[in-house]
Design an enzyme around this catalytic site. Sequence first.
Site, PDB file in Angstrom:
ATOM      1  N   HIS A  77       0.857  -1.198   0.000  1.00 46.40           N
ATOM      2  CA  HIS A  77       0.000   0.000   0.000  1.00 46.40           C
ATOM      3  C   HIS A  77       0.888   1.241   0.000  1.00 46.40           C
ATOM      4  CE1 HIS A  77      -3.868  -1.974   0.471  1.00 46.40           C
ATOM      5  NE2 HIS A  77      -3.321  -2.784   1.356  1.00 46.40           N
ATOM      6  N   PHE A 266     -10.843  -8.501  12.839  1.00 45.36           N
ATOM      7  CA  PHE A 266     -10.891  -7.291  13.664  1.00 45.36           C
ATOM      8  C   PHE A 266     -12.284  -6.678  13.563  1.00 45.36           C
ATOM      9  CE2 PHE A 266      -6.689  -8.412  13.502  1.00 45.36           C
ATOM     10  CZ  PHE A 266      -6.225  -8.424  12.198  1.00 45.36           C
ATOM     11  N   ASP A 268     -14.514  -4.249  13.271  1.00 46.27           N
ATOM     12  CA  ASP A 268     -14.579  -2.809  12.963  1.00 46.27           C
ATOM     13  C   ASP A 268     -15.943  -2.475  12.396  1.00 46.27           C
ATOM     14  OD1 ASP A 268     -13.788  -2.313   9.601  1.00 46.27           O
ATOM     15  OD2 ASP A 268     -14.277  -4.221  10.529  1.00 46.27           O
ATOM     16  N   ASP A 337      -9.442 -11.144   6.708  1.00 45.58           N
ATOM     17  CA  ASP A 337      -9.943  -9.831   7.161  1.00 45.58           C
ATOM     18  C   ASP A 337      -9.391  -8.721   6.301  1.00 45.58           C
ATOM     19  OD1 ASP A 337      -9.236  -7.240   8.627  1.00 45.58           O
ATOM     20  OD2 ASP A 337     -10.863  -8.062   9.833  1.00 45.58           O
ATOM     21  N   ASP A 342     -10.044  -4.505   2.283  1.00 39.58           N
ATOM     22  CA  ASP A 342      -9.570  -3.865   1.045  1.00 39.58           C
ATOM     23  C   ASP A 342     -10.625  -3.961  -0.058  1.00 39.58           C
ATOM     24  OD1 ASP A 342      -6.065  -4.772   1.498  1.00 39.58           O
ATOM     25  OD2 ASP A 342      -7.203  -3.028   2.172  1.00 39.58           O
TER      26      ASP A 342
HETATM   27  N1  56B Z   1     -11.250  -5.267  10.085  1.00 36.21           N
HETATM   28  C1  56B Z   1     -10.423  -4.337   9.623  1.00 36.21           C
HETATM   29  N2  56B Z   1     -10.638  -3.055   9.962  1.00 36.21           N
HETATM   30  C2  56B Z   1      -9.778  -2.135   9.450  1.00 36.21           C
HETATM   31  C3  56B Z   1      -8.703  -2.448   8.612  1.00 36.21           C
HETATM   32  C4  56B Z   1      -8.065  -1.221   8.312  1.00 36.21           C
HETATM   33  C5  56B Z   1      -6.884  -0.994   7.411  1.00 36.21           C
HETATM   34  N3  56B Z   1      -5.951  -2.068   7.448  1.00 36.21           N
HETATM   35  C6  56B Z   1      -4.982  -2.044   6.367  1.00 36.21           C
HETATM   36  C7  56B Z   1      -3.872  -2.934   6.656  1.00 36.21           C
HETATM   37  C8  56B Z   1      -3.941  -4.057   5.964  1.00 36.21           C
HETATM   38  C9  56B Z   1      -5.142  -4.080   5.158  1.00 36.21           C
HETATM   39  O1  56B Z   1      -4.855  -4.593   3.880  1.00 36.21           O
HETATM   40  C10 56B Z   1      -5.576  -2.637   5.096  1.00 36.21           C
HETATM   41  O2  56B Z   1      -4.979  -2.050   3.987  1.00 36.21           O
HETATM   42  C11 56B Z   1      -8.767  -0.223   8.976  1.00 36.21           C
HETATM   43  N4  56B Z   1      -9.783  -0.813   9.644  1.00 36.21           N
HETATM   44  C12 56B Z   1     -10.866  -0.224  10.407  1.00 36.21           C
HETATM   45  O3  56B Z   1     -11.864   0.129   9.467  1.00 36.21           O
HETATM   46  C13 56B Z   1     -12.459   1.372   9.836  1.00 36.21           C
HETATM   47  C14 56B Z   1     -11.967   2.409   8.854  1.00 36.21           C
HETATM   48  O4  56B Z   1     -12.739   2.266   7.687  1.00 36.21           O
HETATM   49  P1  56B Z   1     -12.724   3.525   6.662  1.00 36.21           P
HETATM   50  O5  56B Z   1     -13.188   4.713   7.470  1.00 36.21           O
HETATM   51  O6  56B Z   1     -13.658   3.131   5.548  1.00 36.21           O
HETATM   52  O7  56B Z   1     -11.294   3.653   6.188  1.00 36.21           O
HETATM   53  C15 56B Z   1     -11.944   1.670  11.229  1.00 36.21           C
HETATM   54  O8  56B Z   1     -12.723   0.975  12.175  1.00 36.21           O
HETATM   55  C16 56B Z   1     -10.549   1.034  11.163  1.00 36.21           C
HETATM   56  O9  56B Z   1     -10.056   0.713  12.454  1.00 36.21           O
HETATM   57  C17 56B Z   1      -8.497  -3.807   8.270  1.00 36.21           C
HETATM   58  O10 56B Z   1      -7.575  -4.194   7.530  1.00 36.21           O
HETATM   59  N5  56B Z   1      -9.388  -4.705   8.796  1.00 36.21           N
END
Ligand code: 56B
Length: 365
Positions: A77, A266, A268, A337, A342
């Site tokens: 990224h 996770f 979220d 996840d 993504d």
């Molecule tokens: N379950 C889960 N939640 C994740 C991520 C990530 C980013 N991870 C990066 C690292 C490796 C991955 O390939 C991603 O590139 C952010 N979040 C959560 O999402 C919300 C943000 O959303 P929006 O406002 O639309 O960007 C917020 O709660 C944030 O904590 C994830 O990966 N998994």
Amino acid sequence: MSDDEADPELLDFLRQHFQKTDLPPAKPETHVLEGAEYVYDNATDVALDSQSTRAAAAMIYEQMQKREYSTKTWSSHELHPKTKDESTVAFIFTIDLLNFSFWSEKDDEERFAIEYKGKRWTGYWSLVAALQRALDEEIPITSSDFWQNEEECTEELLKHVFRSSTEEEIPMFHERMACLREAGQVLYEKYESSFTKCIEVANRSAAALVNLLAEDFPCFNDVVSFENRKNVRFLKRAQICVADLWAAFNGEGFGEFEDIDKITMFADYRVPQMLNTLGCLWYNPSLANAIRQKRIIESGHTWEIQLRGCSIWCVELIRREILRNHPDAKVNAILIDFFLYDTMKEQELAGQEKIPHHRTRSIWY
Ligand SMILES: Nc1nc2c(c(CN[C@H]3C=C[C@H](O)[C@@H]3O)cn2[C@@H]2O[C@H](COP(=O)(O)O)[C@@H](O)[C@H]2O)c(=O)[nH]1
């Protein structure tokens, strides 16, 4: 039979009932998955659809193979750090201290956004962009000593770090500042002012590092009460912090964990949205309406807990289904996840969000 092969429940029983000292030490557990299963078993407003979950498992496996999805995807990224050193450890800790609640009630033009490298970043990426921009401006935003220095790290300077290209400021600014101050204090008092010390103390156990974050840093202690259970642990930011380390370092050095597969999805607000869009998660009509109408669901509300717990359990079922069909697949809950997050972001970027994500304002995710 070696101790490693012995049944862990039998070992626990022996430990509890015979206090035998020569048993191997208990392996650390986060207990997130059992809490998620309890929520799933007792949920009345959220359900899983097994046929869609099986179909999702097949699609996810096929897509992950096609895109060669692996830990390396993390560093690919544009905004994520590339060096495999302590500066990346500090960067990841800072990201995951603040990795929560980016969603806005304003439209796309007016929502909080960060301009960096000629692009406009929103959501999670706005946080990463803000940190990179601060480092470019020689502001030591990933240093815990800096977070503690109230003369240098003033509210005014942090407002500058998170300055928006729109009228809307970053959501929960003061909560974010409090997270930095608290973490700086704990690192100073217990871990020689360095997150790498926490990693060393966890001794290559992902579960131990998750538990250390939850126990010593209150802002990571993402725990709820549900039905008859007081202590349902979701630990979303503690878990994603360990997962980001593992991915950024490709499972080596600071990212080496012998029990990384104990980390769950996770909980979220994006991955539940993706699971709902795929038909895996089903909501009762009043909850579905609240989400479609983008109504706020209070932090700790039973709907929110059911959404989060059932999402964790759903990804666990997807993981098991993939491994049932492909026993040698290099897949765990983390990579599933990351892939789902993504993919949801790609749909958002393409203006293809079919169903909104739920709206809960909290520091936990
Ligand atoms: N379950 C889960 N939640 C994740 C991520 C990530 C980013 N991870 C990066 C690292 C490796 C991955 O390939 C991603 O590139 C952010 N979040 C959560 O999402 C919300 C943000 O959303 P929006 O406002 O639309 O960007 C917020 O709660 C944030 O904590 C994830 O990966 N998994």
